[in-house]
Design a protein around this motif. Structure first.
Motif, PDB file in Angstrom:
ATOM      1  N   TYR A 187      34.011   8.538 -36.812  1.00  0.00           N
ATOM      2  CA  TYR A 187      33.591   9.496 -35.797  1.00  0.00           C
ATOM      3  C   TYR A 187      32.979   8.760 -34.613  1.00  0.00           C
ATOM      4  N   THR A 246      43.083   8.800 -31.304  1.00  0.00           N
ATOM      5  CA  THR A 246      42.184   9.680 -32.049  1.00  0.00           C
ATOM      6  C   THR A 246      42.859  11.013 -32.326  1.00  0.00           C
ATOM      7  N   GLN A 247      42.218  11.805 -33.185  1.00  0.00           N
ATOM      8  CA  GLN A 247      42.749  13.103 -33.553  1.00  0.00           C
ATOM      9  C   GLN A 247      41.690  14.167 -33.309  1.00  0.00           C
ATOM     10  N   GLY A 248      42.066  15.207 -32.560  1.00  0.00           N
ATOM     11  CA  GLY A 248      41.156  16.318 -32.345  1.00  0.00           C
ATOM     12  C   GLY A 248      39.994  15.969 -31.440  1.00  0.00           C
ATOM     13  N   LEU A 249      39.140  16.952 -31.226  1.00  0.00           N
ATOM     14  CA  LEU A 249      37.949  16.772 -30.401  1.00  0.00           C
ATOM     15  C   LEU A 249      36.943  17.834 -30.816  1.00  0.00           C
ATOM     16  N   THR A 250      35.722  17.408 -31.100  1.00  0.00           N
ATOM     17  CA  THR A 250      34.643  18.338 -31.407  1.00  0.00           C
ATOM     18  C   THR A 250      33.618  18.275 -30.292  1.00  0.00           C
ATOM     19  N   VAL A 294      36.831   9.024 -42.587  1.00  0.00           N
ATOM     20  CA  VAL A 294      37.100   9.293 -41.170  1.00  0.00           C
ATOM     21  C   VAL A 294      36.048   8.609 -40.310  1.00  0.00           C
ATOM     22  N   GLU A 339      41.860   7.057 -39.135  1.00  0.00           N
ATOM     23  CA  GLU A 339      41.712   8.409 -38.606  1.00  0.00           C
ATOM     24  C   GLU A 339      40.354   8.487 -37.915  1.00  0.00           C
ATOM     25  N   THR A 340      40.367   8.917 -36.649  1.00  0.00           N
ATOM     26  CA  THR A 340      39.158   8.890 -35.835  1.00  0.00           C
ATOM     27  C   THR A 340      39.017  10.191 -35.061  1.00  0.00           C
ATOM     28  N   HIS A 341      37.809  10.761 -35.066  1.00  0.00           N
ATOM     29  CA  HIS A 341      37.537  12.002 -34.349  1.00  0.00           C
ATOM     30  C   HIS A 341      36.415  11.799 -33.338  1.00  0.00           C
TER      31      HIS A 341
END
Length: 368
Positions: free
Chosen positions: A228, A308-312, A226, A278-280
């Motif tokens: 980031y 991108t997928q999701g967010l933290t 992944v 896949e990138t977060h």
């Protein structure tokens, strides 16, 4: 009601280009060479559209061309123009002259960032003012929380005012990683139901072990393969250091499998690195304001976020508590992307510590 409008047409130009500001002709040329697009006029039009929807009888008074007229007409207004001939490209001196030319208004809206706010302050405006956030740096307290909020505040303005601080950074020092905001003065702003963004507060009081704990938690959760995106800030840079890399304090980096793939990247470079992977994104919270996207990290643009997928989100508990229950804010400039990001997100607050916290599109955060 007569509402003045001044637009800094190059405000924010250096954001997506990763230039940490837009001051100076050379910086603006470099931003354009990197594929940047000026968005200040669009954001000003959003504010004017919101103003006219709430108060159709308002008269928009502005200057010819890109410093106001174009945005007003794009919003459906038939503006009253004052005699004014800005330079090409426009400068801070043009902003100051434009503010003075718009003396006979009840309220002055200006679109830009902290540098624009400073030029407005230097001009000595005769009416209360309110900023439409459109710059790379929007740390001053004289800005509405978003363009729609600026329009609604203007529509509701009935004469009550307060004072808000104008702060600005030395952009040359900022590009070298030295952050030293300086207070330049205060501007008279409306006091209204609509919330202003407030002045950015620092995070220097955070205990080092807290930031390091957040970094350890992030690294422990990273998955093989992944990519980031690490946004600006001391907390995200701590993640890079936990991986054995220096990281960029004020830029956007990409790491995968513990290895840096690029540092201090522009939007264009990010698009190349995320394509097919896949990138977060991992971002931190701007203290006192609550923004997670759209302030100082415009490189993580709607085009990047769409891939991108999701967010933290990273924040100390102290920083979250200082928001007083207000939500986190997304202001990417794309309502569809902002809506997709809305809802509850995991905010990492320490080693093996996280809390759910709500994000809303800035267009919904009109009151506070």
């Amino acid at each position: 009601m007569r509402v003045g409008l001044i637009v800094n047409p190059v405000a924010g130009l250096g954001g997506a280009a990763g230039l940490k500001g837009s001051d100076g002709v050379e910086v603006q040329r470099e931003a354009l060479a990197r594929g940047a697009t000026a968005r200040a006029g669009e954001r000003a039009a959003v504010a004017v559209r919101a103003l006219l929807a709430a108060r159709p009888d308002a008269v928009v008074v502005t200057v010819p061309g890109a410093m106001g007229e174009q945005a007003a007409r794009a919003a459906g207004a038939v503006p009253e123009l004052v005699a004014f001939a800005p330079g090409e490209p426009s400068s801070a001196a043009d902003t100051r002259a434009g503010v003075r030319a718009l003396a006979a208004v009840d309220l002055l809206l200006f679109a830009g960032g902290d540098g624009t706010a400073r030029a407005v302050l230097d001009a000595g405006p005769s009416a209360p003012v309110l900023g439409i956030p459109a710059g790379v740096k929007v740390y001053s307290g004289c800005f509405a929380v978003g363009p729609e909020a600026a329009g609604h505040a203007a529509a509701e303005f009935a004469g009550a005012t307060g004072e808000a601080e104008v702060v600005d950074l030395d952009e040359a020092a900022y590009r070298e990683g030295r952050v030293g905001p300086r207070l330049h003065g205060t501007l008279t702003v409306p006091t209204a139901r609509v919330r202003l963004s407030g002045r950015k507060t620092g995070s220097s009081t955070a205990a080092p072990e807290t930031v390091e704990g957040i970094a350890r938690e992030v690294v422990a959760g990273m998955r093989p393969g992944v990519r980031y995106l690490l946004g600006p800030g001391t907390t995200t840079r701590a993640v890079s250091r936990a991986l054995g890399a220096e990281g960029t304090l004020l830029g956007v980096d990409v790491v995968a499998d513990g290895v840096p793939l690029g540092t201090d990247l522009s939007e264009r470079a990010l698009l190349d690195l995320v394509a097919g992977h896949e990138t977060h994104p991992i971002v931190s919270v701007i203290g006192g304001q609550g923004f997670v996207l759209g302030r100082g990290n415009q490189q993580i643009s709607p085009r990047v976020l769409a891939r991108t997928q999701g967010l933290t989100v990273l924040a100390t508990r102290t920083k979250l508590a200082a928001l007083g229950g207000r939500p986190l804010l997304a202001d990417t400039g794309d309502p569809v992307i902002d809506a997709r990001l809305s809802g509850y997100v995991r905010v990492i607050t320490g080693h093996r510590e996280s809390v759910p916290y709500r994000i809303v599109p800035v267009g919904e955060e009109w009151s506070g």
